[in-house]
Structures are given as structure tokens and as C-alpha cells.
Design an enzyme around this catalytic site. Structure first.
Site, mmCIF file in Angstrom:
data_model
loop_
_atom_site.group_PDB
_atom_site.id
_atom_site.type_symbol
_atom_site.label_atom_id
_atom_site.label_comp_id
_atom_site.label_asym_id
_atom_site.label_seq_id
_atom_site.Cartn_x
_atom_site.Cartn_y
_atom_site.Cartn_z
ATOM 1 N N GLY A 236 0.827 -1.193 0.000
ATOM 2 C CA GLY A 236 0.000 0.000 0.000
ATOM 3 C C GLY A 236 0.864 1.247 0.000
ATOM 4 O O GLY A 236 1.996 1.220 -0.495
ATOM 5 N N SER A 237 0.351 2.301 0.583
ATOM 6 C CA SER A 237 1.055 3.580 0.504
ATOM 7 C C SER A 237 2.291 3.604 1.403
ATOM 8 O O SER A 237 2.352 2.916 2.421
ATOM 9 C CB SER A 237 0.119 4.715 0.899
ATOM 10 O OG SER A 237 -0.085 4.701 2.293
ATOM 11 N N THR A 238 3.264 4.420 1.021
ATOM 12 C CA THR A 238 4.477 4.572 1.820
ATOM 13 C C THR A 238 4.140 5.148 3.194
ATOM 14 O O THR A 238 4.718 4.746 4.206
ATOM 15 C CB THR A 238 5.494 5.450 1.067
ATOM 16 O OG1 THR A 238 5.969 4.708 -0.069
ATOM 17 C CG2 THR A 238 6.668 5.826 1.938
ATOM 18 N N GLU A 239 3.168 6.057 3.214
ATOM 19 C CA GLU A 239 2.782 6.674 4.484
ATOM 20 C C GLU A 239 2.286 5.618 5.488
ATOM 21 O O GLU A 239 2.729 5.583 6.645
ATOM 22 C CB GLU A 239 1.692 7.709 4.194
ATOM 23 C CG GLU A 239 1.239 8.493 5.389
ATOM 24 C CD GLU A 239 -0.032 9.289 5.071
ATOM 25 O OE1 GLU A 239 -0.457 9.312 3.901
ATOM 26 O OE2 GLU A 239 -0.602 9.851 6.017
ATOM 27 N N GLY A 241 2.808 2.427 5.258
ATOM 28 C CA GLY A 241 3.912 1.493 5.481
ATOM 29 C C GLY A 241 4.837 1.957 6.606
ATOM 30 O O GLY A 241 5.262 1.174 7.458
ATOM 31 N N GLU A 258 5.603 -3.438 0.715
ATOM 32 C CA GLU A 258 5.664 -3.124 -0.720
ATOM 33 C C GLU A 258 4.887 -1.826 -0.879
ATOM 34 O O GLU A 258 3.664 -1.832 -0.767
ATOM 35 C CB GLU A 258 5.087 -4.283 -1.529
ATOM 36 C CG GLU A 258 5.613 -4.321 -2.947
ATOM 37 C CD GLU A 258 4.765 -3.516 -3.890
ATOM 38 O OE1 GLU A 258 5.066 -2.311 -4.028
ATOM 39 O OE2 GLU A 258 3.825 -4.051 -4.446
ATOM 40 N N GLU A 389 3.586 10.307 -5.884
ATOM 41 C CA GLU A 389 2.850 9.252 -6.568
ATOM 42 C C GLU A 389 1.408 9.710 -6.767
ATOM 43 O O GLU A 389 0.702 10.023 -5.810
ATOM 44 C CB GLU A 389 2.889 7.977 -5.713
ATOM 45 C CG GLU A 389 2.214 6.809 -6.376
ATOM 46 C CD GLU A 389 2.438 5.519 -5.595
ATOM 47 O OE1 GLU A 389 2.344 5.544 -4.356
ATOM 48 O OE2 GLU A 389 2.703 4.487 -6.246
#
Lengths: 479, 287
Positions: A236-239, A241, A258, A389
Site C-alpha cells: 500500500g502507501s508509503t505513508e 507502510g 511493498e 505518486e
């Protein structure tokens, strides 16, 4: 201007799938009621409500983890690799047998074109289970020492862009390596995961080995923070994560992430133009650009930029946007209103920061969530549309003069998930590929996936790999 | 005849191939287990840590770009030079860790042999951990391991030499560069090791060594946005470990948690693997 050839509608039949009016939580081998309320899953192409979905409360999450723990302790950890393999082969076959049903359901729930769910997503799901099935009784040959051992209970949280495919990427290696799972699909796309529960029933998978719980962020948080999970896998999103990485800090939970990407797709002046244009389209307009590894930054060598962008726009003019269930549709619906608004916002930022917007001339349906293929030119590295993104059908075009400038610009991102290279020169491909700080490099192709091919990011795109022999490590104690 | 007064060494930091004192001008007293004075070690500051990261980043492309054969020879050279200073290391380990000299000898020998073991790995990692992938389509597809980048290493506290070598060698063998914080109370063997590194053809900046307080220096390393990974081997305090992991999440650092105290055991590949990325490359066949 009328075109000489009009397409006749070619809708796929939705009769192949039956959607219940409501779904509970799949825990310990059966559907049970949730106690956290419910949410509605809608068809983003029509805004029609497809079904009402239970929201798993903290207590429901606990119930699911307990079921998974029980199944791990009593059954799955005692099931031989050879037997686990046969369950997974069964699942692969059941996915193949029910592939059209799964494809139609995926398209209805997600908004992606039927030709993508039918020809890409679902075949890859079956392939993924088939691939990892074969590993289940061969783990000691996988290069992780002579005694690779499962971790226990895996908590898995997946996104809405490839709902069933992400489920397969999570569940297949986890089960092959002897773990049990509690999986939470995204709140906007839970239906194929719930149909997968029925496939587990048909496969006679022991109760509790796979548990599917639905809900939104709170459910996901309760799942990854549950003290009795041994492993957290998140796409999912980096945030989010990063938030998960913080939440497992100080515990013994193993984590793989991921996350997002902002891939550079680099085109040199000797690239075969038609092939490259197709690759650029596949890179950013596949799945409405809802792809973490999308080639969202086009880096074109300056000498060919005008010609290439012209050809690209011509090609985009031929893409068909509309009913995802139509077999001729190239661009489907944006998955949710929330995502549509994010895309609109960032595209607006592109305008404000001075990039030049071009939008394919296509009619958007009156109902549903849509965004026409869009190209921004005159983009610089400082622009937010070159850094953030967007996760939509929006391409930012930048230029470069020398290979070293291309490398510099491509790597100038906190992300590092994927990259594309287009050139006819072999030595340049190898030099560029080795210079990319990215986990997947597509040379003269883009957005190819295979269960045997490890996938995952560098830097803030996450850690751990999914797919291939490497994907096993995420679920094993290794030497 | 009067016994000769020994010439003592000033123990300094090792950053970018040079031996500076701490920019802070601070030192702390290092003693043996009985509390007898051994030396004043540099007390590294936040600035020293950041300088070390800059040096490590600068050295990283060159070290990763060296051939694996070359990296292997450099690691082997470290073992060779250490062997020549065996007596010094035995003395330092014995005094720092309180071992009788027989035991200290075996620890130093194990540390030297560990460099040799890892030296041999340099040109085998790619074949062992990478390979071609049989994808279902006309594509040539291969995966190769690549170094993660700059790795911060908190060296084990008890095992001041063997533990240090056991965490450091697997980081650099694949092409990473390192910023390592030595054992807080037993830093002297680590500083002597840096003198070995400086004379072993290891390019400056590949290993940067700090001495100081774990609780002071590690938060800056864990939060540093230009550090790609952190090895928490020497973080014994559970609360600090949690705090460091939280800070490390800011740029999705790869974190290796403390997991062993037995540095005499067969290391396996786990530590090497912890600081590698896997890159997968696709190319069409026949188009």
C-alpha cells in the site's frame, strides 16, 4: 468528426457471478457476522452498491488471529510440505476453473477493464498459487539453509489496485512455507477475496488456515498491532507502510513492505519508437495508472522528445475509455471517489506549478469515477507531479541529454520500485539497469509480472521481495 | 635497569580514511574490567556521526563498483594485516573483556578467520543469491543482489572484536559502506582495527568508526535520512531499540534487530542477506 469504424458494444456477461447482498467475515472456515458495523462496496463505473460488507472490530480481529493460531498449532504446522503443496495446487486449479467468475467480479468491484482482469490479473493469480505450490515440499533446497521454518501467523493487508492478485502474492507463499494467515482486503475491493474464501471451502483447506476479514484502516491497524501475529506483510502507501514499521518497532514481528513508487521510464534517441510508445502506454495507463510500479515519469532524450510525445498523444487518442465490462475498453473507472479527487488535486497542482496539461479527447460516462489519460509536458524535477505518486492515468514528461543525466534524474526520488529503459544498445541497457536504484527494471518492455520473478522496492518503496525463490524468505526463519 | 615507560597511543575516530578527534573535543575514560585506566577514547557527537555518514555515502558507489574479486582481496588483506598485529589485539581483548590470554588468543584468531571467511564470499554472493527466473513468456529475466547502500552498525557491547568483525564484514563484503559505533565500554580493539583497515587497501570511507555513548549517537544514525539500513546488534536496551526502530521508519530503513550473543557460531548468510537489495531485470527475447 465521425470515424469510419465504430465499435459495437461488446459487454461481458455478469450472469457468471452471484453477489450476495451482504458478506460477513471468513474466520475459522466459515462466514460469521462482524461486530464493527458495515460498509458498502460499490461499482466505481456505475456507483451502484454491489454488497454490504462487515467491518471487523478489534474483537473480530482477535477471533481471526486466534483461529489462525489454532490452525497453525494444531493442523498446518503438522501438515507436510507435500500435503500443503497439494492444497495450493488445488487452489490454483479452482482459480482457473472459476476464472471468468473471478474476472467479472474483479472488474465490477474494482473498475478495471475486463480484458485486464481476464487476461492479466486472474491468470497471474492461478500461476502464483501454482508456482508456490511447488515450493512447499522443497524449502530446504531454496537456499535458506537446511532447516527453514515457518514464522507462525501472518497478518496481511492488501490494496485495491489488484485485489485478488495481491491476495495471491500474500497467501500463496505464506501457506507454502507453512504459515497461517489473516488477510484484510482493501475496503473498496473486498469481493474477490470473499469469493476466494469459497475457493478455500472447495479446496477443503483446513479451517483457520486462511481467514479473510474486511474493514477499513482501523481493522488493518488492529490486525497488524495484534500481539499474537508473527509476521506483517503490507502492500500500500508509503505513508501507511511507515506507520506500520513504527507500530511493530520493539516487537519480534517480522515485516515486509511493498509501498509506493514514482518510476522513471527512460527513452533514448535510438529506441524503437512504436514499441516504445506501446511500452509507455502500458507503463502508465495500464490499470488506470493504479500501479505502484507505474512508469509515471517519462524521461525522454531531448532530441526526440517532440516526436515521441506527438506519437504518444496520437496513440492515446485511440484508447477507449468507458464501461469496464466492455471487452474493447482500454481504460476503466478510477477505483473510488477519494482516489479520483486525489488525482484531480495533483493534476491541478501540475497546472499551478506551470506544467502543460494535455488530455486525451474522450467522453467520460455520466455516472461513475473517471479520469481521461493525461500527459504533462514541461515538467521539472521540482514539480510535485514529478515527485509524488499520483496513482492515476497521469504521465509527467521530463527530458535529458546524456545517460548520466538520465541516471541522476531517475534516481532522484525517495522511491525505488521500478524503472524502464528503452534503447537498442545492449551495453547501454546493462549500464542503465545496473545504475537504477530500483527493484525491478524493465528494458524495452514495461509492467511485466510473473510468479517466478521477484518484485519489490529499494529505498522508501519498501523491503522484502514477493515472487520467485526470494519471496519465500519473507515467511521463513532462515539461517 | 629501570623498566621502560611505555609510549601510549591516542585513540581517535576513523572517518573517511582519516583519524580525527571528536569535533566536540570530548573524550571519555576507558578502563579495564577492574576499573584501571586504559585510555581516553573520543566521545563522538551528532556532528561526528553525520560526518561519518557523509564519508560513507561518498565512498559507497566506488566500493560497490569495485569488482567482487577486488573486494574479496581487500577483506583478505584485512586478515593479513590483523594477523601481523595479533599480539596487540590479544592484549586489548584480554584487558577489555577480562579473558585470560589463551581465551583472548582464540577470540582474536576467530576474528581474523572471520575476515577470511567473508573475503571468500565477495565473489560468490551474486551466484548464490541471484539467478535467472523462468518467466512464462519470451523474456530474459534475472535477479541480482545489490548492496543496500550506507549501513549504520551498532557493534556488540560484550564481544568487542569478534562481535565487531562479525557484524562489519557481512555489511561491507557486498559493497555497502558502514558507519559503526564501537562497543561503548570496550572500544579500544575497534580503534586498533580501524588502524588495520587504514593500511589494508580499504578505500577511505568504506568503514567509518565512532566511539561514544550508544544512547547519544544511535538516535542520530537511526533518524538519518541518508542511511539506508541499521544493524542494532549492540543495542541492549529494549526501550532504546524501540525508539531507534521508530526513527528508522522515517525513510523505511532496513532494520536488523539484535538476535545473538554467540559470535563463535557459524555466521551463515543471514547477515549478508540483511543488507542486500534484489534487483530484477526483464528484457524481451526475439523482438
Amino acid at each position: 468528426m465521425p470515424t469510419p469504424f465504430e465499435y459495437a458494444p461488446a459487454p461481458e456477461s455478469r450472469a457468471v457471478v452471484t453477489i450476495a447482498s451482504s458478506y460477513g467475515l471468513f474466520i475459522d472456515g466459515e462466514f460469521t457476522d462482524g461486530t464493527g458495523g458495515s460498509l458498502k462496496s460499490i461499482n466505481p463505473a456505475t456507483e451502484e452498491v454491489l454488497s454490504e460488507i462487515a467491518i471487523a472490530s478489534d474483537a473480530d480481529v482477535d477471533r481471526a488471529v486466534k483461529a489462525a493460531r489454532r490452525a497453525y498449532t494444531r493442523v498446518w504446522s503438522k501438515t507436510s510440505g507435500a500435503e500443503r503443496a497439494k492444497y495450493l495446487f488445488r487452489i490454483a486449479r479452482l482459480v482457473q476453473e472459476r476464472s471468468r467468475e473471478l474476472a467479472v467480479l474483479e472488474t465490477l468491484d474494482n473498475g478495471k477493464p475486463i480484458k485486464e482482469s481476464r487476461d492479466v490479473d486472474i491468470p497471474l493469480v492461478a500461476a502464483h498459487f501454482f508456482y508456490y505450490a511447488g515450493w512447499a515440499d522443497k524449502l530446504e533446497h531454496a537456499g535458506f539453509g537446511s532447516n527453514p521454518r515457518p514464522l507462525g501467523v501472518a497478518a496481511q493487508v492488501i490494496p485495491w489496485n489488484f485485489p485478488l492478485l495481491m491476495l495471491a502474492w500474500k497467501i500463496a507463499p505464506a501457506l507454502a512455507t507453512g504459515n497461517t494467515v489473516v488477510l484484510k482486503p482493501a475496503e473498496t475491493t473486498p469481493l474477490t477475496a470473499l469469493l476466494f474464501a469459497d475457493i478455500c471451502r472447495q479446496a477443503e483447506l483446513p479451517p483457520g488456515v486462511v481467514n479473510i476479514i474486511t474493514g477499513a484502516g482501523d481493522t488493518g491497524r488492529a490486525l497488524v498491532e495484534h500481539p499474537d501475529v508473527n509476521k506483517v506483510a503490507f502492500t500500500g502507501s508509503t505513508e501507511v507502510g511507515k506507520a506500520i514499521a513504527r507500530s511493530v518497532a520493539g516487537t519480534d514481528k517480522r515485516l515486509t513492505l511493498e509501498l509506493g513508487g514514482k518510476a522513471a521510464n527512460i527513452v533514448f534517441d535510438d529506441a524503437p519508437v512504436d514499441q516504445t510508445v506501446e511500452g509507455i502506454v502500458a507503463g502508465i495507463f495500464f490499470n488506470q495508472g493504479h500501479v505502484c510500479c507505474a512508469g509515471s515519469r517519462l524521461l525522454v532524450q531531448e532530441s526526440i522528445a517532440d516526436e515521441l510525445v506527438g506519437r504518444l498523444k496520437n496513440r492515446l487518442g485511440t484508447l477507449r475509455l468507458g464501461d469496464p465490462m466492455d471487452k474493447n475498453t482500454d481504460i476503466g473507472a478510477i477505483n473510488s471517489l477519494e482516489q479520483l479527487e486525489r488525482i484531480r488535486h495533483l493534476a491541478g497542482v501540475g497546472d499551478d506549478e506551470g506544467a502543460e496539461r494535455w488530455t486525451a479527447d474522450c467522453e467520460l460516462p455520466a455516472k461513475g469515477y473517471w479520469f481521461a489519460p493525461t500527459v504533462f509536458t514541461g515538467v521539472t524535477q521540482a514539480h510535485r507531479i514529478a515527485r509524488e505518486e499520483i496513482f492515476g492515468p497521469v504521465l509527467s514528461v521530463l527530458t535529458f541529454r546524456t545517460p548520466s543525466e538520465a541516471i541522476e534524474k531517475a534516481n532522484n526520488s525517495p522511491y525505488g520500485l521500478s524503472a524502464g529503459i528503452w534503447t537498442d544498445k545492449g551495453s547501454r541497457i546493462l549500464k542503465m539497469a545496473s545504475s537504477m536504484r530500483a527493484g525491478v527494471v524493465w528494458a524495452n518492455t514495461f509492467n511485466r509480472f510473473d510468479p517466478a520473478s521477484p518484485f519489490g522496492g529499494y529505498k522508501e518503496s519498501g523491503y522484502g521481495r514477493e515472487g520467485g525463490r526470494h519471496g519465500l524468505a519473507a515467511y521463513l526463519h532462515v539461517d | 635497569m629501570a623498566s621502560r615507560l611505555e609510549v601510549r597511543k591516542t585513540y581517535k575516530l576513523y572517518i573517511g580514511g582519516a583519524f580525527p578527534r571528536s569535533e566536540s573535543g570530548r573524550t571519555y575514560e576507558v578502563t579495564d574490567l577492574k576499573g584501571r585506566f586504559l585510555a581516553n577514547a573520543a566521545l563522538a557527537s551528532r556532528k561526528d556521526a553525520r560526518d561519518a555518514v557523509v564519508a560513507a555515502r561518498k565512498a559507497q558507489p566506488g566500493w560497490a563498483g569495485a569488482t567482487a574479486y577486488n573486494r574479496g582481496q581487500v577483506l583478505y588483506r584485512v586478515a593479513e594485516v590483523m594477523e601481523g598485529r595479533r599480539a596487540q589485539f590479544v592484549d586489548e581483548v584480554s584487558r577489555a573483556e577480562g579473558h585470560p590470554s589463551r581465551r583472548a588468543e582464540s577470540v582474536v584468531e576467530a576474528a581474523i578467520d572471520r575476515w577470511v571467511w567473508y573475503a571468500g564470499w565477495a565473489d560468490k554472493i551474486a551466484q548464490t543469491l541471484g539467478g535467472t527466473n523462468p518467466v512464462a513468456g519470451p523474456y530474459f529475466n534475472f535477479s541480482i543482489p545489490e548492496p543496500t547502500g550506507v549501513v549504520a552498525v551498532v557493534a556488540p557491547q560484550e564481544s568487542s572484536l569478534l562481535g565487531l568483525v562479525s557484524v562489519l564484514a557481512p555489511v561491507i563484503v557486498s559493497g555497502n559502506t558502514a558507519v559503526v559505533l564501537a562497543s561503548e565500554l570496550r572500544p579500544l580493539a575497534a580503534i586498533s582495527l580501524s588502524e588495520v583497515l587504514a593500511t589494508s587497501d580499504l578505500p577511505g570511507g568504506v568503514i567509518n568508526l565512532l566511539t561514544g555513548h550508544v544512547a547519544e549517537v544511535t538516535p542520530w544514525l537511526a533518524a538519518h535520512m541518508d542511511v539506508n539500513a541499521i544493524d542494532l546488534a549492540g543495542v541492549d536496551d529494549r526501550a532504546l531499540r524501540t525508539q531507534l526502530e521508530i526513527a528508522a521508519a522515517d525513510n523505511v530503513k532496513r532494520v536488523r534487530r539484535p538476535d545473538t550473543d554467540d559470535w563463535t557460531a557459524d555466521p551463515g548468510l543471514a547477515r549478508i542477506r540483511s543488507f542486500l537489495e534484489t534487483k530484477t531485470v526483464w528484457h524481451p527475447i526475439g523482438v
